[in-house]
Design an enzyme around this catalytic site. Structure first.
Site, PDB file in Angstrom:
ATOM      1  CG  PHE A  12      -1.563   1.224   1.642  1.00 37.40           C
ATOM      2  CD1 PHE A  12      -2.174   2.073   0.719  1.00 37.40           C
ATOM      3  CD2 PHE A  12      -1.569   1.600   2.996  1.00 37.40           C
ATOM      4  CE1 PHE A  12      -2.769   3.268   1.125  1.00 37.40           C
ATOM      5  CE2 PHE A  12      -2.161   2.776   3.405  1.00 37.40           C
ATOM      6  CZ  PHE A  12      -2.750   3.617   2.473  1.00 37.40           C
ATOM      7  CG  LEU A  36       5.070  -9.665  -5.664  1.00 37.11           C
ATOM      8  CD1 LEU A  36       4.933 -10.170  -7.099  1.00 37.11           C
ATOM      9  CD2 LEU A  36       4.376  -8.303  -5.512  1.00 37.11           C
ATOM     10  CB  THR A  37       3.289 -11.291   1.388  1.00 36.88           C
ATOM     11  OG1 THR A  37       2.814  -9.934   1.547  1.00 36.88           O
ATOM     12  CG2 THR A  37       4.769 -11.381   1.732  1.00 36.88           C
ATOM     13  CD  GLU A  85       3.548 -10.645   6.799  1.00 37.69           C
ATOM     14  OE1 GLU A  85       2.349 -10.342   6.902  1.00 37.69           O
ATOM     15  OE2 GLU A  85       4.004 -11.278   5.831  1.00 37.69           O
ATOM     16  CB  THR A 101       8.885 -10.036   7.372  1.00 37.33           C
ATOM     17  OG1 THR A 101       8.764 -11.124   6.470  1.00 37.33           O
ATOM     18  CG2 THR A 101       8.955  -8.735   6.591  1.00 37.33           C
ATOM     19  CB  THR A 134       4.102   1.995  13.012  1.00 32.39           C
ATOM     20  OG1 THR A 134       2.820   2.228  13.585  1.00 32.39           O
ATOM     21  CG2 THR A 134       4.791   0.912  13.820  1.00 32.39           C
ATOM     22  CG  ASP A 135       0.973   5.778  15.315  1.00 32.66           C
ATOM     23  OD1 ASP A 135       0.883   4.582  14.970  1.00 32.66           O
ATOM     24  OD2 ASP A 135       0.006   6.574  15.240  1.00 32.66           O
ATOM     25  CD  GLU A 136      -0.294  -0.172  15.468  1.00 34.90           C
ATOM     26  OE1 GLU A 136      -0.132  -1.241  16.067  1.00 34.90           O
ATOM     27  OE2 GLU A 136      -1.130  -0.018  14.577  1.00 34.90           O
ATOM     28  CE1 TYR A 160       3.337  -3.602  11.695  1.00 32.27           C
ATOM     29  CE2 TYR A 160       2.092  -2.216  13.214  1.00 32.27           C
ATOM     30  CZ  TYR A 160       2.856  -2.353  12.069  1.00 32.27           C
ATOM     31  OH  TYR A 160       3.154  -1.243  11.302  1.00 32.27           O
ATOM     32  CE  LYS A 164       7.425  -1.205  11.136  1.00 33.12           C
ATOM     33  NZ  LYS A 164       7.974  -1.323   9.751  1.00 33.12           N
ATOM     34  CG  ASN A 190      -0.022   6.042   5.880  1.00 34.25           C
ATOM     35  OD1 ASN A 190       0.750   6.199   4.965  1.00 34.25           O
ATOM     36  ND2 ASN A 190       0.296   6.412   7.113  1.00 34.25           N
ATOM     37  CG  ASP A 304     -11.941  -4.489  21.690  1.00 32.26           C
ATOM     38  OD1 ASP A 304     -11.549  -4.152  20.553  1.00 32.26           O
ATOM     39  OD2 ASP A 304     -11.832  -3.767  22.693  1.00 32.26           O
ATOM     40  CG  HIS A 308      -8.459  -2.522  20.087  1.00 34.31           C
ATOM     41  ND1 HIS A 308      -9.731  -2.570  19.573  1.00 34.31           N
ATOM     42  CD2 HIS A 308      -7.779  -1.681  19.268  1.00 34.31           C
ATOM     43  CE1 HIS A 308      -9.826  -1.806  18.520  1.00 34.31           C
ATOM     44  NE2 HIS A 308      -8.647  -1.249  18.315  1.00 34.31           N
TER      45      HIS A 308
HETATM   46  P1  NAD Z   1       1.454  -3.610   3.325  1.00 33.91           P
HETATM   47  O1  NAD Z   1       1.165  -4.818   4.155  1.00 33.91           O
HETATM   48  O2  NAD Z   1       0.382  -3.035   2.472  1.00 33.91           O
HETATM   49  O3  NAD Z   1       2.681  -3.902   2.360  1.00 33.91           O
HETATM   50  C1  NAD Z   1       3.830  -4.585   2.786  1.00 33.91           C
HETATM   51  C2  NAD Z   1       4.618  -4.964   1.547  1.00 33.91           C
HETATM   52  O4  NAD Z   1       5.809  -5.636   1.970  1.00 33.91           O
HETATM   53  C3  NAD Z   1       3.877  -5.936   0.612  1.00 33.91           C
HETATM   54  O5  NAD Z   1       4.040  -5.528  -0.726  1.00 33.91           O
HETATM   55  C4  NAD Z   1       4.567  -7.271   0.851  1.00 33.91           C
HETATM   56  O6  NAD Z   1       4.542  -8.123  -0.278  1.00 33.91           O
HETATM   57  C5  NAD Z   1       5.987  -6.812   1.197  1.00 33.91           C
HETATM   58  N1  NAD Z   1       6.705  -7.808   2.013  1.00 33.91           N
HETATM   59  C6  NAD Z   1       6.264  -8.436   3.138  1.00 33.91           C
HETATM   60  N2  NAD Z   1       7.203  -9.283   3.586  1.00 33.91           N
HETATM   61  C7  NAD Z   1       8.274  -9.168   2.755  1.00 33.91           C
HETATM   62  C8  NAD Z   1       9.551  -9.770   2.717  1.00 33.91           C
HETATM   63  N3  NAD Z   1       9.931 -10.657   3.630  1.00 33.91           N
HETATM   64  N4  NAD Z   1      10.398  -9.416   1.716  1.00 33.91           N
HETATM   65  C9  NAD Z   1      10.029  -8.506   0.789  1.00 33.91           C
HETATM   66  N5  NAD Z   1       8.814  -7.917   0.763  1.00 33.91           N
HETATM   67  C10 NAD Z   1       7.958  -8.239   1.746  1.00 33.91           C
HETATM   68  O7  NAD Z   1       2.012  -2.549   4.341  1.00 33.91           O
HETATM   69  P2  NAD Z   1       1.848  -0.951   4.340  1.00 33.91           P
HETATM   70  O8  NAD Z   1       0.597  -0.607   5.036  1.00 33.91           O
HETATM   71  O9  NAD Z   1       2.116  -0.445   2.990  1.00 33.91           O
HETATM   72  O10 NAD Z   1       3.048  -0.558   5.323  1.00 33.91           O
HETATM   73  C11 NAD Z   1       4.357  -0.330   4.814  1.00 33.91           C
HETATM   74  C12 NAD Z   1       5.276   0.030   5.955  1.00 33.91           C
HETATM   75  O11 NAD Z   1       4.783   1.197   6.613  1.00 33.91           O
HETATM   76  C13 NAD Z   1       5.376  -1.042   7.033  1.00 33.91           C
HETATM   77  O12 NAD Z   1       6.706  -1.107   7.453  1.00 33.91           O
HETATM   78  C14 NAD Z   1       4.472  -0.544   8.148  1.00 33.91           C
HETATM   79  O13 NAD Z   1       4.921  -1.003   9.390  1.00 33.91           O
HETATM   80  C15 NAD Z   1       4.628   0.954   8.008  1.00 33.91           C
HETATM   81  N6  NAD Z   1       3.489   1.779   8.442  1.00 33.91           N
HETATM   82  C16 NAD Z   1       2.232   1.516   7.990  1.00 33.91           C
HETATM   83  C17 NAD Z   1       1.173   2.352   8.353  1.00 33.91           C
HETATM   84  C18 NAD Z   1      -0.237   2.124   7.845  1.00 33.91           C
HETATM   85  O14 NAD Z   1      -1.156   2.836   8.262  1.00 33.91           O
HETATM   86  N7  NAD Z   1      -0.474   1.181   6.945  1.00 33.91           N
HETATM   87  C19 NAD Z   1       1.425   3.444   9.187  1.00 33.91           C
HETATM   88  C20 NAD Z   1       2.723   3.674   9.648  1.00 33.91           C
HETATM   89  C21 NAD Z   1       3.752   2.838   9.254  1.00 33.91           C
HETATM   90  O1  DAU Z   2      -0.884   3.450  13.558  1.00 35.32           O
HETATM   91  C1  DAU Z   2      -0.221   2.971  12.432  1.00 35.32           C
HETATM   92  C2  DAU Z   2      -0.677   1.565  12.124  1.00 35.32           C
HETATM   93  O2  DAU Z   2      -1.984   1.668  11.553  1.00 35.32           O
HETATM   94  C3  DAU Z   2       0.253   0.812  11.188  1.00 35.32           C
HETATM   95  O3  DAU Z   2       1.497   0.659  11.813  1.00 35.32           O
HETATM   96  C4  DAU Z   2      -0.330  -0.558  10.820  1.00 35.32           C
HETATM   97  O4  DAU Z   2       0.494  -1.199   9.868  1.00 35.32           O
HETATM   98  C5  DAU Z   2      -1.698  -0.338  10.219  1.00 35.32           C
HETATM   99  O5  DAU Z   2      -2.303  -1.576   9.915  1.00 35.32           O
HETATM  100  C6  DAU Z   2      -2.585   0.458  11.167  1.00 35.32           C
HETATM  101  O6  DAU Z   2      -2.898  -0.327  12.343  1.00 35.32           O
HETATM  102  P1  DAU Z   2      -4.356  -0.317  13.018  1.00 35.32           P
HETATM  103  O7  DAU Z   2      -4.513  -1.535  13.792  1.00 35.32           O
HETATM  104  O8  DAU Z   2      -4.620   0.987  13.690  1.00 35.32           O
HETATM  105  O9  DAU Z   2      -5.256  -0.327  11.658  1.00 35.32           O
HETATM  106  P2  DAU Z   2      -6.595  -1.129  11.303  1.00 35.32           P
HETATM  107  O10 DAU Z   2      -7.089  -0.540  10.015  1.00 35.32           O
HETATM  108  O11 DAU Z   2      -6.404  -2.596  11.369  1.00 35.32           O
HETATM  109  O12 DAU Z   2      -7.589  -0.713  12.453  1.00 35.32           O
HETATM  110  C7  DAU Z   2      -7.922   0.648  12.682  1.00 35.32           C
HETATM  111  C8  DAU Z   2      -8.829   0.685  13.881  1.00 35.32           C
HETATM  112  O13 DAU Z   2     -10.094   0.107  13.521  1.00 35.32           O
HETATM  113  C9  DAU Z   2      -8.337  -0.136  15.052  1.00 35.32           C
HETATM  114  O14 DAU Z   2      -8.709   0.527  16.264  1.00 35.32           O
HETATM  115  C10 DAU Z   2      -9.076  -1.448  14.940  1.00 35.32           C
HETATM  116  C11 DAU Z   2     -10.402  -1.034  14.338  1.00 35.32           C
HETATM  117  N1  DAU Z   2     -11.046  -2.013  13.457  1.00 35.32           N
HETATM  118  C12 DAU Z   2     -10.303  -2.567  12.456  1.00 35.32           C
HETATM  119  C13 DAU Z   2     -10.862  -3.486  11.596  1.00 35.32           C
HETATM  120  C14 DAU Z   2     -10.036  -4.110  10.496  1.00 35.32           C
HETATM  121  C15 DAU Z   2     -12.383  -2.336  13.624  1.00 35.32           C
HETATM  122  O15 DAU Z   2     -13.066  -1.809  14.516  1.00 35.32           O
HETATM  123  N2  DAU Z   2     -12.934  -3.241  12.768  1.00 35.32           N
HETATM  124  C16 DAU Z   2     -12.226  -3.833  11.758  1.00 35.32           C
HETATM  125  O16 DAU Z   2     -12.790  -4.680  11.023  1.00 35.32           O
END
Ligand code: NAD
Ligand code: DAU
Length: 369
Positions: A12, A36-37, A85, A101, A134-136, A160, A164, A190, A304, A308
């Protein structure tokens, strides 16, 4: 001119970053390494895949030999590390892949860049390993707590976020011990195009279109701080261009929402879209609730998430003041663009949702007792 290696560039945020970077710096070479997981999709890179400055490798970040060869062959000077992941729910049901990973994979990458950049001397003086985190890692906040700053204590609560946090520490250690030129960014949640529909916002949008329940964990009052994905890409760009080596930067846009409020907002926006654009009912005949103007009837409270976190919020002062970073997208414009993207790209999300994802997600939904 830079030579970038982007790990996880078919996911993403990685894919959005690649689009942004190649549009902004068309002269730069961009190499993507992605395993490409289930979360990675080469279709996310369709629009850049034919450009001569783009190259894709399907492979694992833990394959040190492959990474070293890519670094040498493409004379990579900047590595932007997204691969991970990323889904908290999956880390609860199966943490091993996260350890592999996010921790071991990140360490393999660090060993590879140390060998090629520092030991062999390719770009010994000027290179960059930018780690996307991440902020997590900071754990959870109470309602009245100040937002997370770069000096907040690490207190990860899920497998997770713990994985990180461990990767952040390894990146820091390679800077401190070996002099590797690193920066780290810790971003809030995001949203935007190419967001895998297991995460809250795309799940709600696609479930409305499929007339499926909208699962709300617990009481739905948990708070997340949402940032449009291209604004995250801009933040990473600023850190790479202006960040101090060895430093961490929080990236966020001060945009806190309770989950239930965001879900109701998306339902209301979708109701309006369907009312204003009657062709949507023809395109999505299954979407009976939103066609009736009542998407909210799909809201279903479920059990829940274990452990969480209640609230995340980013204090972006350091990136605002030191890098001049400001997000460009308001939540209003960002969520509108996102809805439009999912309405116009059903081929993408239908393909992504096909197969194992659906089976996995079915096991996760348990109606609240
Ligand atoms: P995502 O799960 O959408 O994408 C992860 C990508 O990494 C995928 O394309 C997957 O195929 C690849 N991947 C996984 N394992 C791999 C491996 N062993 N080798 C090579 N490629 C591999 O994740 P995302 O939401 O795009 O997040 C990207 C990064 O940003 C992550 O490090 C995540 O912790 C961080 N992040 C995400 C968010 C969010 O809201 N999604 C917010 C803050 C930080
Ligand atoms: O804060 C940054 C993080 O945001 C990233 O590091 C993670 O990679 C990303 O997945 C995201 O984590 P969250 O757990 O916050 O995102 P998620 O979209 O899974 O959930 C957002 C909130 O919504 C969380 O409080 C859980 C809740 N939720 C989620 C799902 C999927 C629901 O209530 N129902 C749902 O079905």
């Amino acid at each position: 001119m830079k030579h970038l290696l982007v790990t996880g560039g078919a996911g993403f945020i990685g894919a959005n970053f690649v689009h942004y970077w190649m549009k902004t710096y068309p002269q730069d070479v961009v190499v993507v390494l992605d395993a490409l997981t289930y979360a990675g999709n080469f279709a996310n890179l369709d629009s850049v895949s034919d450009l001569p400055t783009f190259k894709f490798y399907q492979g694992d970040i833990s394959d040190t030999h492959l990474v070293e060869n890519i670094l040498r062959e493409h004379r990579i000077d900047t590595l932007v590390h997204f691969a991970a992941e990323s889904h908290v729910d999956r880390s609860i049901s199966g943490p091993d892949a996260f350890i592999q990973t996010n921790i071991i994979g990140t360490h393999s990458l660090l060993k590879a860049v140390k060998k090629v950049w520092l030991d062999e001397g390719l770009h010994r003086e000027t290179h960059r390993f930018h780690h996307v985190s991440t902020d997590e890692v900071y754990g959870t906040l109470e309602a009245e707590d100040p937002a997370f700053s770069e000096t907040s204590q690490y207190a990860p609560n899920s497998p997770y976020s713990a994985s990180k946090a461990a990767s952040d520490h390894l990146v820091r250690a390679y800077h401190h011990t070996y002099g590797l030129q690193v920066t780290t960014s810790n971003c809030s949640n995001n949203y935007g195009p190419y967001h895998f529909p297991e995460k809250l916002i795309p799940l709600v949008i696609t479930n409305i279109l499929l007339n499926q329940p909208l699962p709300i964990y617990g009481d739905g009052r948990q708070i997340r701080d949402w940032l449009y994905v291209e604004d995250h890409a801009r933040g990473i760009e600023q850190v790479i261009q202006k960040g101090q080596l060895g430093e961490c930067y929080n990236i966020g846009g001060i945009n806190e929402w309770a989950n239930i409020d965001i879900v109701k907002l998306i339902c209301d926006l979708m109701n309006c879209e369907f009312a204003e654009n009657t062709s949507l009912a023809t395109k999505y005949p299954q979407a009976l609730s939103v066609i009736k103007g009542n998407a909210q009837e799909l809201i279903t409270f479920v059990q829940d998430r274990a452990g969480h976190d209640r609230r995340y919020a980013i204090d972006p002062k350091k990136s605002n003041n030191e890098l001049g970073y400001q997000p460009l997208e308001s939540f209003e414009t960002g969520i509108y663009k996102t809805l439009q993207w999912y309405l116009n790209n059903d081929c993408w999300w239908r393909a992504v949702m096909d197969g194992s994802y659906r089976k996995w997600i079915a096991q996760q939904y348990r109606t609240a007792e």
